[in-house]
Write an enzyme that holds these catalytic residues in place. Sequence first.
Site, PDB file in Angstrom:
ATOM      1  CE  LYS A 110      -1.440  -3.976   3.357  1.00  0.00           C
ATOM      2  NZ  LYS A 110      -1.215  -6.270   2.589  1.00  0.00           N
ATOM      3  CE1 TYR A 118      -3.788  -2.478   5.497  1.00  0.00           C
ATOM      4  CE2 TYR A 118      -3.177  -0.789   5.576  1.00  0.00           C
ATOM      5  CZ  TYR A 118      -3.451  -1.672   4.696  1.00  0.00           C
ATOM      6  OH  TYR A 118      -3.504  -1.522   3.794  1.00  0.00           O
ATOM      7  CB  SER A 141      -0.863  -0.021   1.192  1.00  0.00           C
ATOM      8  OG  SER A 141      -1.116   1.221   1.352  1.00  0.00           O
TER       9      SER A 141
HETATM   10  C1  UD1 Z   1      -6.497   4.794   3.918  1.00  0.00           C
HETATM   11  C2  UD1 Z   1      -5.751   4.243   5.144  1.00  0.00           C
HETATM   12  C3  UD1 Z   1      -4.823   3.784   3.998  1.00  0.00           C
HETATM   13  C4  UD1 Z   1      -5.449   2.236   3.672  1.00  0.00           C
HETATM   14  C5  UD1 Z   1      -6.561   3.149   2.189  1.00  0.00           C
HETATM   15  C6  UD1 Z   1      -7.215   1.717   1.701  1.00  0.00           C
HETATM   16  C7  UD1 Z   1      -6.914   5.826   7.054  1.00  0.00           C
HETATM   17  C8  UD1 Z   1      -5.466   7.664   7.923  1.00  0.00           C
HETATM   18  N1  UD1 Z   1      -5.604   4.972   5.666  1.00  0.00           N
HETATM   19  O1  UD1 Z   1      -6.803   5.612   3.168  1.00  0.00           O
HETATM   20  O2  UD1 Z   1      -3.655   3.378   5.000  1.00  0.00           O
HETATM   21  O3  UD1 Z   1      -4.214   1.803   2.361  1.00  0.00           O
HETATM   22  O4  UD1 Z   1      -7.475   3.571   2.831  1.00  0.00           O
HETATM   23  O5  UD1 Z   1      -7.925   2.328   0.312  1.00  0.00           O
HETATM   24  O6  UD1 Z   1      -7.598   4.978   7.409  1.00  0.00           O
HETATM   25  N2  UD1 Z   1     -12.685  11.269   3.574  1.00  0.00           N
HETATM   26  C9  UD1 Z   1     -13.654  11.460   4.379  1.00  0.00           C
HETATM   27  N3  UD1 Z   1     -15.052  11.409   4.841  1.00  0.00           N
HETATM   28  C10 UD1 Z   1     -14.794   9.987   4.696  1.00  0.00           C
HETATM   29  C11 UD1 Z   1     -13.611   9.468   4.644  1.00  0.00           C
HETATM   30  C12 UD1 Z   1     -12.915   9.932   3.959  1.00  0.00           C
HETATM   31  O7  UD1 Z   1     -13.662  13.604   3.656  1.00  0.00           O
HETATM   32  O8  UD1 Z   1     -15.892   9.905   5.682  1.00  0.00           O
HETATM   33  C13 UD1 Z   1     -11.506  11.778   2.885  1.00  0.00           C
HETATM   34  C14 UD1 Z   1     -10.418  11.754   3.748  1.00  0.00           C
HETATM   35  O9  UD1 Z   1      -9.618  12.904   4.839  1.00  0.00           O
HETATM   36  C15 UD1 Z   1      -8.782  11.606   2.814  1.00  0.00           C
HETATM   37  C16 UD1 Z   1      -9.807  10.882   1.209  1.00  0.00           C
HETATM   38  O10 UD1 Z   1     -11.114  11.853   1.715  1.00  0.00           O
HETATM   39  O11 UD1 Z   1      -9.185  12.953   2.613  1.00  0.00           O
HETATM   40  C17 UD1 Z   1     -10.015   9.617   1.181  1.00  0.00           C
HETATM   41  O12 UD1 Z   1      -9.535   9.020   2.629  1.00  0.00           O
HETATM   42  P1  UD1 Z   1      -9.344   7.327   2.670  1.00  0.00           P
HETATM   43  O13 UD1 Z   1     -10.759   7.073   1.841  1.00  0.00           O
HETATM   44  O14 UD1 Z   1     -10.590   6.680   3.807  1.00  0.00           O
HETATM   45  O15 UD1 Z   1      -8.305   6.838   2.203  1.00  0.00           O
HETATM   46  P2  UD1 Z   1      -7.045   7.183   2.701  1.00  0.00           P
HETATM   47  O16 UD1 Z   1      -7.023   8.090   4.223  1.00  0.00           O
HETATM   48  O17 UD1 Z   1      -6.065   7.438   1.707  1.00  0.00           O
END
Ligand code: UD1
Length: 338
Positions: free
Chosen positions: A154, A150, A125
């Site tokens: 990896k 996690y 990842s």
């Molecule tokens: C997350 C994990 C990462 C993992 C990946 C798998 C965390 C901190 N990181 O990545 O380790 O490999 O998923 O796909 O959890 N967001 C919102 N609202 C939400 C959910 C997310 O605003 O309800 C925003 C987050 O702040 C971020 C973006 O959307 O800016 C993407 O978030 P997310 O889909 O959770 O992925 P990652 O954080 O990049």
Amino acid sequence: MFDILVTGGAGYIGSHTCVALLEAGFSVVIADDLSNSKFEAVSRIRSITGNKVTFYPYDITDEIELERIFTRHAIRCVVHFAGKKAVGESVEMPLEYYRTNLLSTISLSRVMKRHGVKNIVFSSSATVYGNSKKVPYSEKSPTGNCTNPYAWTKWMNEQILSDVVRSDPDWSVVILRYFNPVGAHTSGKIGEDPLGLPNNLFPYLTQVAVGKLEQLPIYGSDYPTKDGTGIRDYIHVMDLAEGHVSAVRKCLRDFGVQIYNLGSGKGHSVFEVIHAFEEATARKIPYVICPRREGDVSASYASTKKAAEELHWKSRRTLADMCTDAWRWQESNPQGYC
Ligand code: UD1
């Protein structure tokens, strides 16, 4: 004829990769203990491709169970997805994460070695880049500095597999660092089916759109980005799946360790994703701005040059495709796999 063993093949990325491998003409055996997936995904892989897929509901930390698979099948290559993947949960139960995610790779590699199978594609990842700030991330960007167990699993798995190659150069290890896989197969038959409240943006978004959740929390609107929301490299899961087909081919051809980013190379903000989703689905997404989520970085996206040059692979599908396909899956399976 030989088989490809896919561990975690009933999971989100695993199931899409099985479809891509079968469509590319490979024969696939799945091992998945269904601890975070459903057997229905395997039935749907069979129905999409019309192929026979052998399935074992085995826990791959168990060498005795693995032995049965390697004795019965002529496995040539393993694509190793099985593992725990929720960041927040890994902080709460680190020992479970280290046990499952490390022991699975160790048991698998030991059994592979006993059977002379030395080809493995490992599901890593972009999280291994930790809080390193300089984007885009290339495969040479610093890793480590991880922010949760996690991510460390990896990173440690990458080390373990690299050491295996160091001890025996006949091994061929391809490490794939995924960015943010989203979307679903165009049939709408397989997709992401998280247990409980989704942690990630896309499943949350689709569950708001289908009316299961009220509004989308946006974690932070004060990042140093164009609109203040976090930027990520979203990649269509079928592009990612096709990347694995190229990786398997490379793995079967080469020796040593190869590491590739699998991303689109483009960064999109949370607001851009919401707008693209609204446009693709003609639905309004209610949202609320919330504080930043701990451990989030402001921007993460891939340099995709190495995968393009060496795997001859590039993502093709757009953000609109990701939204349309994620929505088709959610709308036709509002309760996920039942
Ligand atoms: C997350 C994990 C990462 C993992 C990946 C798998 C965390 C901190 N990181 O990545 O380790 O490999 O998923 O796909 O959890 N967001 C919102 N609202 C939400 C959910 C997310 O605003 O309800 C925003 C987050 O702040 C971020 C973006 O959307 O800016 C993407 O978030 P997310 O889909 O959770 O992925 P990652 O954080 O990049």
